[in-house]
Design a protein around this motif. Structure first.
Motif, PDB file in Angstrom:
ATOM      1  N   ARG A   1      -2.904 -20.636  24.865  1.00 41.86           N
ATOM      2  CA  ARG A   1      -3.910 -19.635  25.212  1.00 41.86           C
ATOM      3  C   ARG A   1      -4.061 -18.703  24.010  1.00 41.86           C
ATOM      4  O   ARG A   1      -3.072 -18.124  23.528  1.00 41.86           O
ATOM      5  CB  ARG A   1      -3.508 -18.850  26.446  1.00 41.86           C
ATOM      6  N   PHE A   2      -5.307 -18.555  23.524  1.00 46.17           N
ATOM      7  CA  PHE A   2      -5.579 -17.745  22.343  1.00 46.17           C
ATOM      8  C   PHE A   2      -6.652 -16.723  22.663  1.00 46.17           C
ATOM      9  O   PHE A   2      -7.615 -17.013  23.389  1.00 46.17           O
ATOM     10  CB  PHE A   2      -5.987 -18.638  21.176  1.00 46.17           C
ATOM     11  N   THR A   3      -6.473 -15.529  22.133  1.00 49.93           N
ATOM     12  CA  THR A   3      -7.354 -14.412  22.487  1.00 49.93           C
ATOM     13  C   THR A   3      -8.125 -13.836  21.301  1.00 49.93           C
ATOM     14  O   THR A   3      -8.963 -12.953  21.499  1.00 49.93           O
ATOM     15  CB  THR A   3      -6.532 -13.284  23.127  1.00 49.93           C
ATOM     16  N   ALA A   4      -7.867 -14.306  20.081  1.00 51.27           N
ATOM     17  CA  ALA A   4      -8.564 -13.783  18.906  1.00 51.27           C
ATOM     18  C   ALA A   4      -8.462 -14.797  17.778  1.00 51.27           C
ATOM     19  O   ALA A   4      -7.666 -15.734  17.831  1.00 51.27           O
ATOM     20  CB  ALA A   4      -7.968 -12.441  18.474  1.00 51.27           C
ATOM     21  N   TRP A   5      -9.282 -14.579  16.729  1.00 48.83           N
ATOM     22  CA  TRP A   5      -9.253 -15.509  15.603  1.00 48.83           C
ATOM     23  C   TRP A   5      -9.632 -14.784  14.319  1.00 48.83           C
ATOM     24  O   TRP A   5     -10.098 -13.637  14.341  1.00 48.83           O
ATOM     25  CB  TRP A   5     -10.205 -16.691  15.844  1.00 48.83           C
ATOM     26  N   ALA A   6      -9.437 -15.474  13.188  1.00 51.28           N
ATOM     27  CA  ALA A   6      -9.892 -15.019  11.878  1.00 51.28           C
ATOM     28  C   ALA A   6     -10.665 -16.162  11.250  1.00 51.28           C
ATOM     29  O   ALA A   6     -10.137 -17.261  11.089  1.00 51.28           O
ATOM     30  CB  ALA A   6      -8.725 -14.616  10.997  1.00 51.28           C
ATOM     31  N   ASP A   7     -11.939 -15.920  10.920  1.00 48.08           N
ATOM     32  CA  ASP A   7     -12.775 -16.938  10.295  1.00 48.08           C
ATOM     33  C   ASP A   7     -12.268 -17.220   8.881  1.00 48.08           C
ATOM     34  O   ASP A   7     -11.428 -16.499   8.333  1.00 48.08           O
ATOM     35  CB  ASP A   7     -14.222 -16.463  10.261  1.00 48.08           C
ATOM     36  N   ARG A   8     -12.833 -18.231   8.248  1.00 51.64           N
ATOM     37  CA  ARG A   8     -12.345 -18.676   6.939  1.00 51.64           C
ATOM     38  C   ARG A   8     -12.591 -17.657   5.837  1.00 51.64           C
ATOM     39  O   ARG A   8     -11.884 -17.658   4.832  1.00 51.64           O
ATOM     40  CB  ARG A   8     -13.007 -20.020   6.609  1.00 51.64           C
ATOM     41  N   ASN A   9     -13.596 -16.789   6.008  1.00 53.58           N
ATOM     42  CA  ASN A   9     -13.829 -15.736   5.016  1.00 53.58           C
ATOM     43  C   ASN A   9     -13.632 -14.351   5.624  1.00 53.58           C
ATOM     44  O   ASN A   9     -14.215 -13.367   5.159  1.00 53.58           O
ATOM     45  CB  ASN A   9     -15.227 -15.854   4.402  1.00 53.58           C
ATOM     46  N   SER A  10     -12.787 -14.265   6.640  1.00 58.21           N
ATOM     47  CA  SER A  10     -12.521 -12.982   7.292  1.00 58.21           C
ATOM     48  C   SER A  10     -11.502 -12.172   6.499  1.00 58.21           C
ATOM     49  O   SER A  10     -10.588 -12.718   5.881  1.00 58.21           O
ATOM     50  CB  SER A  10     -11.997 -13.216   8.709  1.00 58.21           C
ATOM     51  N   VAL A  11     -11.664 -10.838   6.534  1.00 56.22           N
ATOM     52  CA  VAL A  11     -10.728  -9.956   5.839  1.00 56.22           C
ATOM     53  C   VAL A  11      -9.630  -9.442   6.759  1.00 56.22           C
ATOM     54  O   VAL A  11      -8.716  -8.764   6.318  1.00 56.22           O
ATOM     55  CB  VAL A  11     -11.475  -8.750   5.227  1.00 56.22           C
ATOM     56  N   LYS A  12      -9.727  -9.775   8.063  1.00 57.47           N
ATOM     57  CA  LYS A  12      -8.699  -9.306   9.002  1.00 57.47           C
ATOM     58  C   LYS A  12      -8.565 -10.294  10.149  1.00 57.47           C
ATOM     59  O   LYS A  12      -9.447 -11.112  10.422  1.00 57.47           O
ATOM     60  CB  LYS A  12      -9.052  -7.916   9.537  1.00 57.47           C
ATOM     61  N   ASN A  13      -7.430 -10.189  10.834  1.00 56.63           N
ATOM     62  CA  ASN A  13      -7.183 -10.973  12.031  1.00 56.63           C
ATOM     63  C   ASN A  13      -7.727 -10.232  13.252  1.00 56.63           C
ATOM     64  O   ASN A  13      -8.135  -9.078  13.163  1.00 56.63           O
ATOM     65  CB  ASN A  13      -5.681 -11.221  12.200  1.00 56.63           C
ATOM     66  N   GLY A  14      -7.721 -10.901  14.388  1.00 53.60           N
ATOM     67  CA  GLY A  14      -8.010 -10.221  15.644  1.00 53.60           C
ATOM     68  C   GLY A  14      -9.467 -10.122  16.014  1.00 53.60           C
ATOM     69  O   GLY A  14      -9.831  -9.304  16.870  1.00 53.60           O
ATOM     70  N   ASN A  15     -10.348 -10.947  15.420  1.00 53.40           N
ATOM     71  CA  ASN A  15     -11.757 -10.940  15.801  1.00 53.40           C
ATOM     72  C   ASN A  15     -11.958 -11.689  17.119  1.00 53.40           C
ATOM     73  O   ASN A  15     -11.158 -12.553  17.487  1.00 53.40           O
ATOM     74  CB  ASN A  15     -12.600 -11.586  14.707  1.00 53.40           C
TER      75      ASN A  15
END
Length: 451
Positions: free
Chosen positions: A196-210
Motif C-alpha cells: 500500500r503506497f500513499t505518495a510518490w516522487a516523479d523522475r524529475n521531482s525535487v521532493k518526495n511525498g507528492n
C-alpha cells in the motif's frame, strides 16, 4: 458487462493475499534462502553508484509545435541534457529469527546546458521552478526492512516492480514511492507481493511525498493498494502472474499475465508473452465511469543471435487504458513515444532484435520496433478524460518506429559502461491527437560497486 458494474473488490482480495504471504513464511516445506543466511547489518551491506548522462532532442514535425519552458509557443525543437548520480545502499540483516535492516538512496542531477527557450514547458529530465530550469536538484529516502525466513517487509521510500505498480527508471532519475511492501519467496514456485503506497516522487521531482497520479485522467489519489504474484509452473518455461490493485476513489484493476518459452533444437526457440488488464471505476470515481480492458500478445521466434517478434494489442472500452504514475503499464505495444492505448485502438507490432556480439563486437546489440494503431474513437469518453485530454472524434490512427543501438564494455577499467543511442519517430492523423515527433536520445551509464 455494462460500464460501472463491478465483478471484484480489490481491498478484500488484498487482505486475503496478505494472510497468504504470512502463511507462506510459516508453512513452507522448502524455505528459500533468506534470513537463515543473515550475517549482520554491515557484513552483507552493499553500496552501488550509478552515473547517467542523457541527451535528448525532440523535433516536432508537420505543424506540431510545443510550448517552451519560458512560455514561448510555436517552437519546433526541444533539447535537454543532464547528468544524474544515484547512490543505493542496501544493508544486510541482523541475525536471528527476525532480521532487521535498512535501505537508503540519494539521487542528484546537474543541468548540462538546457535552457528555458529550448526545453519543453514540462521538461522530461530536469526540474523546473516556474519558467526557470533548475541547475541542480535531488532527493533522498530510506526504508526500514524486516525479514522472517524469505518473507520481507519494507516500509518507507522505495521502488517497486510489478505490472500494476511499477517504478519507472526510463529517464534521468528513478521514480520512488512511499508506503509499505511485503514480498515472499518462501514457497519455491511462488513470488508473492502485497503493498500500500500513499505518495510518490516523479523522475524529475525535487521532493518526495507528492500525490499519486493517474496519467491520462490527471486525477490524484490518496493511496494505491495491490496484491498478487508470479507462479513458476511445473511445465518448463511457463510462468503465470496475477495482481489486483486499487487506485483509491478512482478504479480497481485486475491483471493477468503469462509467459512461455519453448526451446527447439539448433539454438532456436519460440516464446509467447500475454498481458491483460481490466479496470473498473471504484469509490468516488474521480476518473469517471470506467470499464476498460486492455491486452497484448507478443510472439517471438529466436534463431541464434536473432529474435523476430509479432505483437497485437487491443483496447476495449470508451476511455483510454490508464495507469498510476509512470511505469505501471506492461503492454507490449507501449513504446517509446506512445502507449497505443486509446479507446477502441487495435495495434500491430513487428520487432527485430539482434545480439551482435559474435558478428561485430562483444557487448553490441541492436533492435527495431514498428507499431501501427487504428480504430481510435474518442466520441464516448467520459467527461473527465474528454476534458483533460482534449481529444475528440473517431478514425484516429498512428504509427511509431523505434531503432536502438546499445554497447556494453566487456572488460578493462570501463567494464560495465553502457552507451545507448535511440532514434524514434511518431506520426499521427489529427483524430489521434498525439504529436508528430522525431526523437534522438543518447544515454551513457556507468555502474560502480563501492562495496
Amino acid at each position: 458487462m455494462t460500464p460501472g458494474k463491478r465483478k471484484y473488490r480489490c481491498p478484500r482480495a488484498c487482505r486475503g493475499l496478505f494472510h497468504v504471504l504470512l502463511l507462506a513464511a510459516v508453512c513452507a516445506d522448502a524455505p528459500a534462502a533468506g534470513q537463515q543466511d543473515a550475517r549482520g547489518l554491515f557484513e552483507d551491506a552493499h553500496l552501488q553508484m550509478q552515473n547517467r548522462l542523457v541527451y535528448e532532442q525532440l523535433d516536432y514535425r508537420n505543424g506540431s509545435s510545443f510550448r517552451a519552458a519560458n512560455g514561448q509557443r510555436g517552437k519546433t525543437r526541444a533539447v535537454e541534457s543532464a547528468y544524474g548520480l544515484m547512490f543505493g545502499l542496501q544493508s544486510g540483516y541482523t541475525p536471528g529469527v527476525l532480521g532487521v535492516g535498512l535501505d537508503a538512496h540519494a539521487y542528484g542531477a546537474v543541468n548540462l546546458g538546457t535552457d528555458a527557450g529550448n526545453a519543453r514547458y514540462s521538461p522530461r529530465y530536469l526540474a523546473k521552478d516556474e519558467q526557470a530550469i533548475r541547475d541542480t536538484f535531488g532527493r533522498a529516502g530510506a526504508a526500514l526492512k524486516l525479514r522472517v525466513s524469505a518473507t520481507e517487509f519494507k516500509w518507507g521510500e522505495l521502488r517497486t516492480s510489478n505490472p500494476i505498480f511499477h517504478s519507472s527508471d526510463t529517464r534521468l532519475l528513478p521514480e520512488t514511492n512511499r508506503g509499505w511492501l511485503l514480498t515472499s519467496t518462501d514457497v519455491p514456485t511462488l513470488a508473492l507481493q502485497g503493498g500500500r503506497f500513499t505518495a510518490w516522487a516523479d523522475r524529475n521531482s525535487v521532493k518526495n511525498g507528492n500525490a499519486l497520479f493517474a496519467n491520462y485522467s490527471g486525477k490524484t489519489a490518496g493511496a494505491f493498494s495491490f496484491a498478487g504474484g508470479a507462479w513458476t509452473a511445473p511445465l518448463p518455461g511457463l510462468s503465470l502472474s496475477a495482481y489486483l490493485g486499487q487506485l483509491e476513489d478512482n478504479w480497481n484493476t485486475l491483471y493477468l499475465g503469462g509467459f512461455y518459452k519453448h526451446v527447439l533444437a539448433d539454438k532456436r526457440a519460440l516464446s509467447f508473452n500475454l498481458n491483460r488488464y481490466q479496470s473498473i471505476d471504484a469509490g468516488q470515481a474521480r476518473s469517471g465511469k470506467l470499464n476498460t480492458t486492455a491486452w497484448s500478445l507478443m510472439t517471438s521466434y529466436i534463431l541464434g543471435a536473432h529474435k523476430f517478434g509479432l505483437g497485437y494489442q487491443k483496447i476495449d472500452g470508451d476511455n483510454p487504458f490508464d495507469y498510476v504514475n509512470r511505469g505501471s503499464i506492461w503492454l507490449d505495444n507501449a513504446m517509446q513515444l506512445s502507449d497505443f492505448n486509446a479507446p477502441g485502438e487495435a495495434s500491430w507490432q513487428l520487432r527485430y532484435d539482434a545480439d551482435l556480439s559474435a558478428l561485430v563486437a562483444p557487448g553490441l546489440k541492436a533492435g527495431l520496433g514498428y507499431v501501427r494503431g487504428s480504430g481510435i474513437d474518442y466520441r464516448r469518453m467520459n467527461g473527465i478524460y474528454a476534458g483533460n485530454l482534449g481529444y475528440k472524434g473517431s478514425g484516429g490512427r498512428h504509427w511509431e518506429r523505434d531503432l536502438i543501438l546499445a554497447y556494453t564494455v566487456q572488460e578493462g577499467k570501463a567494464k560495465g559502461l553502457v552507451v545507448q543511442l535511440r532514434y524514434s519517430t511518431h506520426r499521427a492523423n489529427k483524430a489521434q491527437g498525439e504529436p508528430n515527433v522525431d526523437q534522438v536520445r543518447l544515454l551513457v551509464e556507468m555502474p560502480v560497486s563501492l562495496f
